[in-house]
Design a protein around this motif. Structure first.
Motif, mmCIF file in Angstrom:
data_model
loop_
_atom_site.group_PDB
_atom_site.id
_atom_site.type_symbol
_atom_site.label_atom_id
_atom_site.label_comp_id
_atom_site.label_asym_id
_atom_site.label_seq_id
_atom_site.Cartn_x
_atom_site.Cartn_y
_atom_site.Cartn_z
ATOM 1 N N ARG A 8 0.860 -1.185 0.000
ATOM 2 C CA ARG A 8 0.000 0.000 0.000
ATOM 3 C C ARG A 8 0.888 1.224 0.000
ATOM 4 O O ARG A 8 2.061 1.151 0.340
ATOM 5 C CB ARG A 8 -0.963 0.018 1.171
ATOM 6 N N GLN A 9 0.310 2.343 -0.409
ATOM 7 C CA GLN A 9 1.095 3.573 -0.429
ATOM 8 C C GLN A 9 1.003 4.238 0.936
ATOM 9 O O GLN A 9 -0.035 4.237 1.574
ATOM 10 C CB GLN A 9 0.586 4.516 -1.519
ATOM 11 N N PHE A 10 2.101 4.806 1.384
ATOM 12 C CA PHE A 10 2.171 5.455 2.683
ATOM 13 C C PHE A 10 2.231 6.964 2.519
ATOM 14 O O PHE A 10 2.694 7.466 1.509
ATOM 15 C CB PHE A 10 3.406 4.967 3.457
ATOM 16 N N ASP A 11 1.781 7.657 3.549
ATOM 17 C CA ASP A 11 1.872 9.112 3.571
ATOM 18 C C ASP A 11 3.258 9.462 4.093
ATOM 19 O O ASP A 11 3.482 9.533 5.299
ATOM 20 C CB ASP A 11 0.772 9.686 4.466
ATOM 21 N N GLY A 71 5.782 5.173 -7.653
ATOM 22 C CA GLY A 71 5.797 5.792 -6.327
ATOM 23 C C GLY A 71 5.189 4.969 -5.217
ATOM 24 O O GLY A 71 5.281 5.345 -4.056
ATOM 25 N N VAL A 72 4.567 3.836 -5.526
ATOM 26 C CA VAL A 72 3.935 3.017 -4.488
ATOM 27 C C VAL A 72 4.977 2.211 -3.717
ATOM 28 O O VAL A 72 5.048 2.288 -2.492
ATOM 29 C CB VAL A 72 2.850 2.094 -5.085
ATOM 30 N N VAL A 78 10.432 4.169 1.790
ATOM 31 C CA VAL A 78 10.677 5.371 2.597
ATOM 32 C C VAL A 78 10.186 5.151 4.027
ATOM 33 O O VAL A 78 10.900 5.465 4.994
ATOM 34 C CB VAL A 78 10.026 6.618 1.963
ATOM 35 N N ALA A 79 8.984 4.595 4.189
ATOM 36 C CA ALA A 79 8.464 4.325 5.534
ATOM 37 C C ALA A 79 9.411 3.395 6.298
ATOM 38 O O ALA A 79 9.721 3.631 7.477
ATOM 39 C CB ALA A 79 7.064 3.715 5.445
ATOM 40 N N ASN A 90 10.167 10.225 -0.904
ATOM 41 C CA ASN A 90 9.651 9.504 -2.063
ATOM 42 C C ASN A 90 9.685 10.400 -3.303
ATOM 43 O O ASN A 90 9.391 11.587 -3.220
ATOM 44 C CB ASN A 90 8.213 9.066 -1.776
ATOM 45 N N LEU A 91 10.038 9.829 -4.453
ATOM 46 C CA LEU A 91 9.967 10.560 -5.708
ATOM 47 C C LEU A 91 8.542 10.467 -6.243
ATOM 48 O O LEU A 91 8.085 9.389 -6.622
ATOM 49 C CB LEU A 91 10.955 9.989 -6.732
ATOM 50 N N GLU A 92 7.829 11.599 -6.240
ATOM 51 C CA GLU A 92 6.450 11.627 -6.733
ATOM 52 C C GLU A 92 6.406 11.155 -8.182
ATOM 53 O O GLU A 92 7.176 11.626 -9.013
ATOM 54 C CB GLU A 92 5.882 13.042 -6.672
ATOM 55 N N GLY A 93 5.527 10.228 -8.452
ATOM 56 C CA GLY A 93 5.376 9.739 -9.814
ATOM 57 C C GLY A 93 6.458 8.782 -10.253
ATOM 58 O O GLY A 93 6.426 8.269 -11.369
ATOM 59 N N GLY A 94 7.437 8.541 -9.406
ATOM 60 C CA GLY A 94 8.484 7.574 -9.673
ATOM 61 C C GLY A 94 9.268 7.839 -10.948
ATOM 62 O O GLY A 94 9.357 8.960 -11.446
#
Length: 116
Positions: A8-11, A71-72, A78-79, A90-94
């Motif tokens: 899952r994607q993290f904030d 980015g997922v 990163v977490a 995190n690099l937005e959009g990878g």
């Protein structure tokens, strides 16, 4: 908790590719076949599935920008890295956003670097 969190994607803190300096240290957590097709120059490659076992190889002396395809996976990385006291965003959009912005890329083989 030392295992890398579930799918899952993290904030987590993030930056866009246009906010990066040319000398940014990037950690690419994609799979080897993705890495071979196209990557940022000077990126460090540790696939997400190996990150827990290879954490000692992660550059700790500088803040890291972590990338995957979209980015997922990198948000999960990163977490995990932050839980271990490492500065990472995190690099937005990878690598998709990196490639779309015509940022420098290298690859293994012939032809043009790509992100798939």
């Amino acid at each position: 908790m030392s295992a890398i969190p579930a799918e899952r994607q993290f904030d987590v803190p993030a930056v866009s590719q246009d906010q990066l300096a040319d000398n940014t240290v990037m950690l690419d957590v994609r799979e080897p076949d993705e890495w071979a097709l196209g990557r940022a120059p000077r990126a460090v490659h540790i696939p997400l599935g190996q990150l827990e076992d290879r954490i000692a190889e992660v550059p700790a002396e500088v803040p890291l920008v972590v990338a995957c395809r979209s980015g997922v996976r990198s948000s999960r990385a990163v977490a995990f890295l932050q839980q271990h006291g490492l500065a990472a965003v995190n690099l937005e959009g990878g690598m998709l956003s990196w490639h779309q912005a015509n940022r420098p890329m290298c690859h293994d083989g012939s032809g043009t670097p790509e992100v798939c």
